[in-house]
Design a protein around this motif. Structure first.
Motif, PDB file in Angstrom:
ATOM      1  N   CYS A   1       0.538  -1.142  -0.149  1.00  0.00           N
ATOM      2  CA  CYS A   1      -0.113   0.222  -0.324  1.00  0.00           C
ATOM      3  C   CYS A   1       0.908   0.999  -0.382  1.00  0.00           C
ATOM      4  O   CYS A   1       1.422   1.846   1.692  1.00  0.00           O
ATOM      5  CB  CYS A   1      -0.592  -0.029   1.464  1.00  0.00           C
ATOM      6  SG  CYS A   1      -2.038   1.249   1.208  1.00  0.00           S
TER       7      CYS A   1
ATOM      8  N   ARG B   1      -7.902   9.078   0.653  1.00  0.00           N
ATOM      9  CA  ARG B   1      -8.480   8.904  -0.855  1.00  0.00           C
ATOM     10  C   ARG B   1      -7.445   7.626  -0.663  1.00  0.00           C
ATOM     11  O   ARG B   1      -7.273   6.974  -1.956  1.00  0.00           O
ATOM     12  CB  ARG B   1      -8.195   9.516  -1.465  1.00  0.00           C
ATOM     13  CG  ARG B   1      -8.885  10.270  -2.013  1.00  0.00           C
ATOM     14  CD  ARG B   1      -8.259  11.443  -3.161  1.00  0.00           C
ATOM     15  NE  ARG B   1      -8.119  10.737  -3.804  1.00  0.00           N
ATOM     16  CZ  ARG B   1      -8.328  11.522  -5.102  1.00  0.00           C
ATOM     17  NH1 ARG B   1      -7.317  12.695  -5.071  1.00  0.00           N
ATOM     18  NH2 ARG B   1      -7.966  10.837  -7.058  1.00  0.00           N
ATOM     19  N   CYS B   2      -6.560   6.797   0.548  1.00  0.00           N
ATOM     20  CA  CYS B   2      -5.890   5.860   0.576  1.00  0.00           C
ATOM     21  C   CYS B   2      -6.686   3.958   0.884  1.00  0.00           C
ATOM     22  O   CYS B   2      -6.846   4.309   1.813  1.00  0.00           O
ATOM     23  CB  CYS B   2      -4.915   5.677   1.095  1.00  0.00           C
ATOM     24  SG  CYS B   2      -3.288   4.625   0.857  1.00  0.00           S
ATOM     25  N   CYS B   3      -7.085   3.421  -0.549  1.00  0.00           N
ATOM     26  CA  CYS B   3      -8.434   2.738   0.531  1.00  0.00           C
ATOM     27  C   CYS B   3      -8.081   0.995   0.801  1.00  0.00           C
ATOM     28  O   CYS B   3      -8.393   0.543   1.568  1.00  0.00           O
ATOM     29  CB  CYS B   3      -9.467   2.481  -1.111  1.00  0.00           C
ATOM     30  SG  CYS B   3     -10.394   4.015  -1.590  1.00  0.00           S
ATOM     31  N   CYS B   4      -6.307   1.470   0.270  1.00  0.00           N
ATOM     32  CA  CYS B   4      -5.483  -0.118   1.082  1.00  0.00           C
ATOM     33  C   CYS B   4      -5.138   0.280   2.479  1.00  0.00           C
ATOM     34  O   CYS B   4      -4.584  -0.504   2.885  1.00  0.00           O
ATOM     35  CB  CYS B   4      -4.557  -0.363  -0.222  1.00  0.00           C
ATOM     36  SG  CYS B   4      -3.313   1.148  -0.346  1.00  0.00           S
TER      37      CYS B   4
ATOM     38  N   CYS C   1      -7.379   2.630   8.869  1.00  0.00           N
ATOM     39  CA  CYS C   1      -8.898   3.603   7.970  1.00  0.00           C
ATOM     40  C   CYS C   1     -10.271   2.347   8.448  1.00  0.00           C
ATOM     41  O   CYS C   1     -10.203   1.398   8.499  1.00  0.00           O
ATOM     42  CB  CYS C   1      -9.057   3.892   6.308  1.00  0.00           C
ATOM     43  SG  CYS C   1      -8.293   4.505   5.709  1.00  0.00           S
TER      44      CYS C   1
ATOM     45  N   LEU D   1     -13.541   5.314   5.596  1.00  0.00           N
ATOM     46  CA  LEU D   1     -13.399   4.416   4.089  1.00  0.00           C
ATOM     47  C   LEU D   1     -15.243   4.768   3.452  1.00  0.00           C
ATOM     48  O   LEU D   1     -14.592   5.259   2.109  1.00  0.00           O
ATOM     49  CB  LEU D   1     -13.334   3.008   4.024  1.00  0.00           C
ATOM     50  CG  LEU D   1     -11.922   2.280   4.533  1.00  0.00           C
ATOM     51  CD1 LEU D   1     -12.278   1.459   4.043  1.00  0.00           C
ATOM     52  CD2 LEU D   1     -10.963   2.507   3.302  1.00  0.00           C
TER      53      LEU D   1
ATOM     54  N   GLN E   1     -14.326   6.459  -0.139  1.00  0.00           N
ATOM     55  CA  GLN E   1     -14.503   5.081  -1.181  1.00  0.00           C
ATOM     56  C   GLN E   1     -14.449   4.486  -2.600  1.00  0.00           C
ATOM     57  O   GLN E   1     -14.117   4.374  -3.583  1.00  0.00           O
ATOM     58  CB  GLN E   1     -15.813   4.505  -0.424  1.00  0.00           C
ATOM     59  CG  GLN E   1     -15.990   2.887  -1.136  1.00  0.00           C
ATOM     60  CD  GLN E   1     -16.013   1.667  -0.326  1.00  0.00           C
ATOM     61  OE1 GLN E   1     -17.061   1.918   0.370  1.00  0.00           O
ATOM     62  NE2 GLN E   1     -15.896   0.148  -0.647  1.00  0.00           N
TER      63      GLN E   1
ATOM     64  N   CYS F   1     -11.073   6.895  -4.756  1.00  0.00           N
ATOM     65  CA  CYS F   1      -9.240   6.252  -4.069  1.00  0.00           C
ATOM     66  C   CYS F   1      -8.300   6.451  -5.477  1.00  0.00           C
ATOM     67  O   CYS F   1      -8.887   6.805  -6.047  1.00  0.00           O
ATOM     68  CB  CYS F   1      -9.779   4.317  -4.153  1.00  0.00           C
ATOM     69  SG  CYS F   1     -11.010   4.340  -2.979  1.00  0.00           S
TER      70      CYS F   1
ATOM     71  N   GLY G   1      -2.125   4.437  -5.350  1.00  0.00           N
ATOM     72  CA  GLY G   1      -3.134   3.879  -4.492  1.00  0.00           C
ATOM     73  C   GLY G   1      -3.326   2.177  -4.459  1.00  0.00           C
ATOM     74  O   GLY G   1      -4.466   1.945  -3.976  1.00  0.00           O
TER      75      GLY G   1
ATOM     76  N   GLN H   1      -3.339  -0.608  -6.459  1.00  0.00           N
ATOM     77  CA  GLN H   1      -3.741  -1.217  -8.359  1.00  0.00           C
ATOM     78  C   GLN H   1      -2.805  -0.864  -8.879  1.00  0.00           C
ATOM     79  O   GLN H   1      -1.613  -0.127  -9.437  1.00  0.00           O
ATOM     80  CB  GLN H   1      -4.479  -0.597  -8.336  1.00  0.00           C
ATOM     81  CG  GLN H   1      -5.577  -0.014  -6.504  1.00  0.00           C
ATOM     82  CD  GLN H   1      -6.943   0.929  -7.892  1.00  0.00           C
ATOM     83  OE1 GLN H   1      -7.432   1.475  -8.711  1.00  0.00           O
ATOM     84  NE2 GLN H   1      -7.486   1.684  -7.366  1.00  0.00           N
TER      85      GLN H   1
END
Length: 710
Positions: A173, A185-188, A192, A197, A201, A204, A210, A212
């Motif tokens: 991450c 904005r860091c969904c991993c 959080c 989230l 969500q 992201c 991010g 991905q």
């Protein structure tokens, strides 16, 4: 009997008028602007308009009634809250400030002054403006403040320490930048919560940062599709997945423990080794800190600028004073300036401070009354710090400091000009300041000289050539001079006041401006090297003075032949190389004076300069210097073909045909020419093979075969 009711009515009317006058006089007409605020931060600002004399402010927490659903009415009763109220005058009104007296970071272990939940503050406040016990205005505030998503651990400095990828893997991450805190904005991010989230969500961070993975690039061989062209296998890129720009961001392999191995580096000593002083090296104190003196840098005064060995300087700093200074450098004590300095040989030299009282402050103050009985008196203000360093070889033998102090009378805002200087002396006298050894150094003053008669032998007394340095109002009579620095082109000037009365005396005007310009350059010679001998004529170049000729045509309201501009041309040449450094010498110098005509401008509807003999206009008086480099090897003259025929000249033509086949030409130096030529021929072969074996050639063969069958 009839007069008594009339008297009672008059008494009642008078009492009623007195009551109305009292009510009108006590009316405040106070109002908050705005009347309601929704606060999301720890600071709230509002305006209180009206007569604010004897007005007190208090804030209370209000609640909504469960029965009627209305909010509590305003009250002047005090209540202890988390908010601090203050006000400041803005004209006849007041600006009201509320500040939350609570920390907004999330609670950790054994913490009290913090936020237990992300929604830290959820209150409804009523700010009341009271006179006595009467409310004259109120402000409704709804505070909904979330905790700051920052780390409260001082050891981490709010950032994740990224270890070496060879010995420690990095998580998957990359946008997780703060420890034990949810990154927006860091969904991993594992820190959080589910509620956090939901806030971002749908926003992201995309891509590898991010968390991905990026898709396979189109040019990669594994990205070949059914509709890919026939030539795709010849131009695609074959590369393992590990070889990509994001190598290491998602590395989750095993940790490698470093093993001790022999080191060929210089061993780390327990105590620092002090290097001896050389010209330009910084001077250190006894505790290995830089010895600093306030200096000018990039147009601003720097109070902790380091001092360089054998580098003289003299700077002035302007400070606007509204109140008496209380901090360095305007307030100093002799004990604070008696610093122990490393002498360069492991010894210690203590700065010896001597105070001088300045009575006449006209050279230090501007736009203020120097001597006045009214105003705030500031005693023992430091006006100047003049350091003198005595040296011998690479060692500092003694340091003296003259601290000039005086009493400043503040009558409004005062512009205080302070002076800071340092000079290096040897054998107790000021030696000739050189500008290089032997060639000139860039940024050092150009050495000039005036011939002095001494027993019929050649002897030169050193001086400098100057250009204008405008200060304060920019007028020529208040401007200062600055020396010409080697290899630094410069243009400067000042303004000269001229009226119709001055233009009636053109000869006097020409002599006045000419004397101002002559004061800039009084020298006859310029040293051709940075360390000239005052008694060697070969070390000096004579200055060539050139005056532009013009016919004098003085008229009404105009004067010609005004020497308003002088330009200095200096030709330099690299004569030798010393220790790998090019040594530049001055070969020639020319001072050219340009004459101009001054005429009053009465256009634009302003006729006062031409009507009033004492009304003055400003005319520029300028000076400039230009350094010209003489090429070392000019090379043979170009032929007519080289001058006229530019088709194949890559330096003079936008289209360079010789570089069309760049890898197989002499311009490509990345590898030997033979290898580049071989690779180029192989590439041409593959291109021809692709053309023969590709779709166009197959269609030609099919058409040829079909024609043979027919």
């Amino acid at each position: 009997m009839s007069s008594q009711p009339t008297l009672d009515k008059m008494t009642m009317v008078g009492a009623l008028l007195s009551f109305l006058m009292f009510c009108w006089a006590d009316s405040r007409n106070l109002v908050f602007q705005p009347s309601s605020i929704i606060a999301t931060g720890p600071e709230i600002t509002a305006l209180l308009l009206g007569n604010i004399e004897n007005v007190s402010l208090n804030v209370r927490t209000v609640f909504t009634s469960n029965v009627s659903g209305s909010i509590e009415s305003p009250s002047c009763a005090s209540e202890e809250t988390l908010w601090i109220v203050s006000k400041e005058l803005v004209g006849k009104n007041a600006r009201v400030n509320l500040r939350l007296n609570k920390s907004l970071h999330l609670c950790g272990d054994n913490e009290t002054d913090c936020c237990p939940k992300p929604l830290c503050v959820l209150d409804t406040l009523r700010l009341s403006a009271c006179v006595g016990n009467t409310v004259h205005a109120s402000l409704l505030i709804q505070a909904r403040i979330h905790a700051h998503l920052i780390s409260a651990y001082p050891g981490f400095d709010n950032q994740t320490v990224i270890p070496n990828q060879v010995y420690q893997p990095l998580g998957s991450c990359p946008c997780d930048l703060t420890v034990q805190t949810c990154d927006i904005r860091c969904c991993c991010d594992k820190d959080c919560s589910t509620e956090e989230l939901k806030l971002f969500q749908s926003h992201c961070l995309p891509g590898p940062f991010g968390g991905q993975l990026t898709p396979v690039p189109d040019y990669h061989c594994s990205a070949q599709r059914e509709d890919s062209p026939d030539w795709f296998p010849f131009f695609c890129v074959i590369s393992p997945p590990e070889n990509n720009p994001y190598l290491g961001l998602f590395y989750n392999g095993d940790t490698i423990i470093p093993k001790p191995r022999p080191s060929f580096q210089k061993p780390v000593l327990s105590a620092p080794v002090f290097n001896i002083y050389r010209q330009g090296n910084p001077i250190f104190t006894l505790d290995d800190h830089l010895f600093t003196i306030p200096q000018m840098a990039i147009g601003h005064c720097v109070y902790n600028a380091p001092v360089a060995f054998l580098e003289n300087f003299n700077f002035k700093c302007v400070t606007l004073l509204d109140s008496c200074p209380t901090a360095f450098p305007l307030q100093t004590l002799p004990s604070d300036l008696e610093i122990q300095v490393n002498n360069g040989q492991g010894g210690v030299v203590t700065v010896q401070v001597r105070d001088e009282l300045v009575v006449d402050l006209s050279h230090f103050l501007s736009d203020a009354v120097v001597n006045s009985d009214q105003g705030q008196e500031c005693k023992d203000v430091t006006l100047a710090l003049d350091y003198t360093f005595y040296w011998k070889g690479n060692q500092i033998t003694n340091i003296t400091l003259i601290r000039s102090v005086g009493t400043v009378i503040l009558n409004g805002r005062v512009a205080l000009t302070t002076r800071y200087s340092a000079i290096f002396l040897t054998r107790d006298y000021v030696g000739d300041s050189n500008s290089g050894n032997p060639g000139y150094q860039v940024g050092r003053p150009v050495i000039a000289g005036i011939e002095s008669a001494q027993n019929n032998t050649f002897s030169v007394q050193r001086t400098s050539i100057y250009i204008w340095k405008p200060v304060r109002d920019g007028l020529c009579f208040t401007a200062e001079k600055q020396p010409v620095l080697f290899a630094e082109n410069s243009t400067s000037g000042c303004l000269f006041r001229v009226s119709l009365q001055n233009l009636a005396q053109c000869d006097l005007l020409r002599d006045t401006v000419g004397s101002l310009q002559k004061n800039l350059i009084t020298a006859i010679y310029v040293a051709n090297s940075g360390n000239p001998n005052s008694e060697t004529e070969a070390d000096w170049v004579k200055i060539n003075y050139v005056n532009s000729s013009t016919s004098l045509g003085d008229g009404d309201g105009s004067c010609s032949g005004i020497p308003s501009h002088i330009h200095i041309y200096i030709w330099s040449l690299v004569t030798e190389t010393a220790e790998g450094n090019a040594q530049r010498n001055i070969q020639a110098i020319q001072v050219r004076s340009t004459l101009s005509t001054w005429t009053l401008d009465c256009g634009g509807g302003d006729l006062s300069p031409c009507a009033d003999p004492t009304e003055a206009q400003l005319f520029p008086v300028t000076s400039s210097v230009t350094f010209i480099d003489i090429p070392i090897h000019p090379g043979p003259p170009k032929t007519r073909f080289q001058i006229n025929f530019t088709e194949y000249d890559c330096n003079r033509n936008d289209v360079c045909w010789p570089q069309l086949a760049f890898p197989v030409t002499k311009y490509y130096t990345g590898e030997p020419h033979s290898q580049a030529l071989a690779k180029g021929l192989i590439l041409v072969f593959f291109f021809i093979a692709a053309s023969v074996l590709g779709t166009p050639w197959r269609q030609i063969r099919q058409a040829w075969n079909s024609s043979l069958v027919l």
